[in-house]
Design a protein around this motif. Sequence first.
Motif, PDB file in Angstrom:
ATOM      1  N   ASP A 125       0.891  -1.162   0.000  1.00 38.97           N
ATOM      2  CA  ASP A 125       0.000   0.000   0.000  1.00 38.97           C
ATOM      3  C   ASP A 125       0.925   1.207   0.000  1.00 38.97           C
ATOM      4  O   ASP A 125       1.627   1.467   0.978  1.00 38.97           O
ATOM      5  CB  ASP A 125      -0.863  -0.047   1.263  1.00 38.97           C
ATOM      6  N   ALA A 126       0.981   1.953  -1.136  1.00 39.84           N
ATOM      7  CA  ALA A 126       2.048   2.952  -1.284  1.00 39.84           C
ATOM      8  C   ALA A 126       1.593   4.219  -1.996  1.00 39.84           C
ATOM      9  O   ALA A 126       2.153   4.599  -3.030  1.00 39.84           O
ATOM     10  CB  ALA A 126       3.228   2.332  -2.031  1.00 39.84           C
ATOM     11  N   PRO A 127       0.585   4.920  -1.466  1.00 42.19           N
ATOM     12  CA  PRO A 127       0.203   6.189  -2.089  1.00 42.19           C
ATOM     13  C   PRO A 127       1.333   7.210  -1.964  1.00 42.19           C
ATOM     14  O   PRO A 127       2.169   7.116  -1.060  1.00 42.19           O
ATOM     15  CB  PRO A 127      -1.025   6.623  -1.286  1.00 42.19           C
ATOM     16  N   ALA A 145       3.380   0.791   3.183  1.00 42.21           N
ATOM     17  CA  ALA A 145       3.221  -0.302   4.135  1.00 42.21           C
ATOM     18  C   ALA A 145       3.308  -1.608   3.360  1.00 42.21           C
ATOM     19  O   ALA A 145       2.677  -1.749   2.305  1.00 42.21           O
ATOM     20  CB  ALA A 145       1.884  -0.205   4.863  1.00 42.21           C
ATOM     21  N   GLY A 146       4.099  -2.539   3.869  1.00 45.09           N
ATOM     22  CA  GLY A 146       4.248  -3.811   3.183  1.00 45.09           C
ATOM     23  C   GLY A 146       5.316  -4.652   3.837  1.00 45.09           C
ATOM     24  O   GLY A 146       6.044  -4.196   4.722  1.00 45.09           O
ATOM     25  N   PRO A 147       5.437  -5.898   3.385  1.00 47.26           N
ATOM     26  CA  PRO A 147       6.297  -6.868   4.069  1.00 47.26           C
ATOM     27  C   PRO A 147       7.774  -6.694   3.766  1.00 47.26           C
ATOM     28  O   PRO A 147       8.168  -6.113   2.751  1.00 47.26           O
ATOM     29  CB  PRO A 147       5.794  -8.204   3.518  1.00 47.26           C
ATOM     30  N   ALA A 173      -2.249  -4.756   3.530  1.00 46.36           N
ATOM     31  CA  ALA A 173      -3.693  -4.956   3.568  1.00 46.36           C
ATOM     32  C   ALA A 173      -4.375  -4.130   4.650  1.00 46.36           C
ATOM     33  O   ALA A 173      -5.572  -3.835   4.555  1.00 46.36           O
ATOM     34  CB  ALA A 173      -4.006  -6.434   3.772  1.00 46.36           C
ATOM     35  N   ALA A 174      -3.624  -3.726   5.685  1.00 48.84           N
ATOM     36  CA  ALA A 174      -4.207  -2.941   6.775  1.00 48.84           C
ATOM     37  C   ALA A 174      -4.503  -1.507   6.356  1.00 48.84           C
ATOM     38  O   ALA A 174      -5.264  -0.795   7.027  1.00 48.84           O
ATOM     39  CB  ALA A 174      -3.274  -2.950   7.983  1.00 48.84           C
ATOM     40  N   GLY A 175      -3.890  -1.045   5.260  1.00 53.92           N
ATOM     41  CA  GLY A 175      -4.195   0.278   4.734  1.00 53.92           C
ATOM     42  C   GLY A 175      -3.659   1.438   5.542  1.00 53.92           C
ATOM     43  O   GLY A 175      -4.156   2.559   5.422  1.00 53.92           O
ATOM     44  N   SER A 176      -2.619   1.208   6.346  1.00 51.51           N
ATOM     45  CA  SER A 176      -2.124   2.297   7.191  1.00 51.51           C
ATOM     46  C   SER A 176      -1.542   3.443   6.373  1.00 51.51           C
ATOM     47  O   SER A 176      -1.670   4.619   6.753  1.00 51.51           O
ATOM     48  CB  SER A 176      -1.069   1.770   8.173  1.00 51.51           C
ATOM     49  N   ALA A 177      -0.922   3.140   5.240  1.00 47.50           N
ATOM     50  CA  ALA A 177      -0.377   4.213   4.391  1.00 47.50           C
ATOM     51  C   ALA A 177      -1.501   5.010   3.750  1.00 47.50           C
ATOM     52  O   ALA A 177      -1.438   6.249   3.683  1.00 47.50           O
ATOM     53  CB  ALA A 177       0.539   3.618   3.323  1.00 47.50           C
ATOM     54  N   SER A 178      -2.534   4.331   3.297  1.00 51.16           N
ATOM     55  CA  SER A 178      -3.677   5.032   2.694  1.00 51.16           C
ATOM     56  C   SER A 178      -4.403   5.883   3.725  1.00 51.16           C
ATOM     57  O   SER A 178      -4.920   6.960   3.399  1.00 51.16           O
ATOM     58  CB  SER A 178      -4.644   4.027   2.066  1.00 51.16           C
ATOM     59  N   ARG A 179      -4.452   5.433   4.958  1.00 52.50           N
ATOM     60  CA  ARG A 179      -5.083   6.218   6.018  1.00 52.50           C
ATOM     61  C   ARG A 179      -4.315   7.521   6.256  1.00 52.50           C
ATOM     62  O   ARG A 179      -4.910   8.604   6.367  1.00 52.50           O
ATOM     63  CB  ARG A 179      -5.179   5.404   7.314  1.00 52.50           C
TER      64      ARG A 179
END
Length: 304
Positions: A125-127, A145-147, A173-179
């Motif tokens: 997840d990399a906006p 965010a990612g592994p 998948a948790a979307g912390s970067a998008s948040r």
Amino acid sequence: MQDREPSMTDKTTVSLLGTGIMGAAMARNLARAGFDVRAWNRTREKAEPLAADGVRVTGTPAEAVEGADVVLTMLYDGNTVLDVMREAAPALRPGAVWAQCTTAGIELVADLADFAREHGLVFYDAPVLGTRQPAEAGQLTVLAAGPEEGLETVTPVFDAVGAKTVWTGEDGAAGSASRLKLVANSWVLAATAATGEVLALSKGLGVDPQSFFDLIAGGPLDMGYLRAKSALVLDDRLTPASFAVSTAEKDARLIVAAGAGNGVRLDVAAATAERFARAAAQGHGDEDMVAAYFASFEEEPAAD
């Protein structure tokens, strides 16, 4: 900007799906950094100029991603990302890294991550935070965010398009970067809307905007962003857009939806979305987002 050393990346193939304002700049910087870059855009003519920068322009998403080590998506919204990745699916290489850079909101992140899992992709997840100028200069901020599994592959890619990467977690998948991206964009869009309104009120009251700038100069209310965006309106330099009105409306609605889904009422963001919608309806959708200024008027204001 100096060319980056290609020694770590000359065997890495990067596929970039979506070559709008941001995607085209990212593709150029990736090619400049020594990556083998393939690019696809729904309207191929918009991608064709990238060929002069060493980017291979393809006719389909599947052609772009075939054998790619890294896939970047920089498209309009999350649903578009899913549609395009489904088109690309037959050619995706299991084990490839997928960095999803579109501002897709938070509701679809789980669906995107599920798609990645189904196709054996390493999902990030990399906006990105930034507009045309920082994108062209390779000075974006990547929120990621990612592994750990794909870090060695994806880090040089992020370094090629951004000045820094802010890591928010190890589970895309948790979307912390998008948040975090939505929180940042909520401030940017509110400041943009306020800039348009202060200029519109100055116009309506017959106040020279410069007298307002002089009033706040050097104090805590002064902002470089306010002055830069105001200049675009006052000097009639709304094109080419750094970030378009129509895209800003989409992001504002994602912010409102994210708030509502988490028990937060965002009145300013909701009103800002409506301002962008009115400006787009007036014909300003492809102009810089500060063209929401025009939403303050029933008719186009006369030039000073």
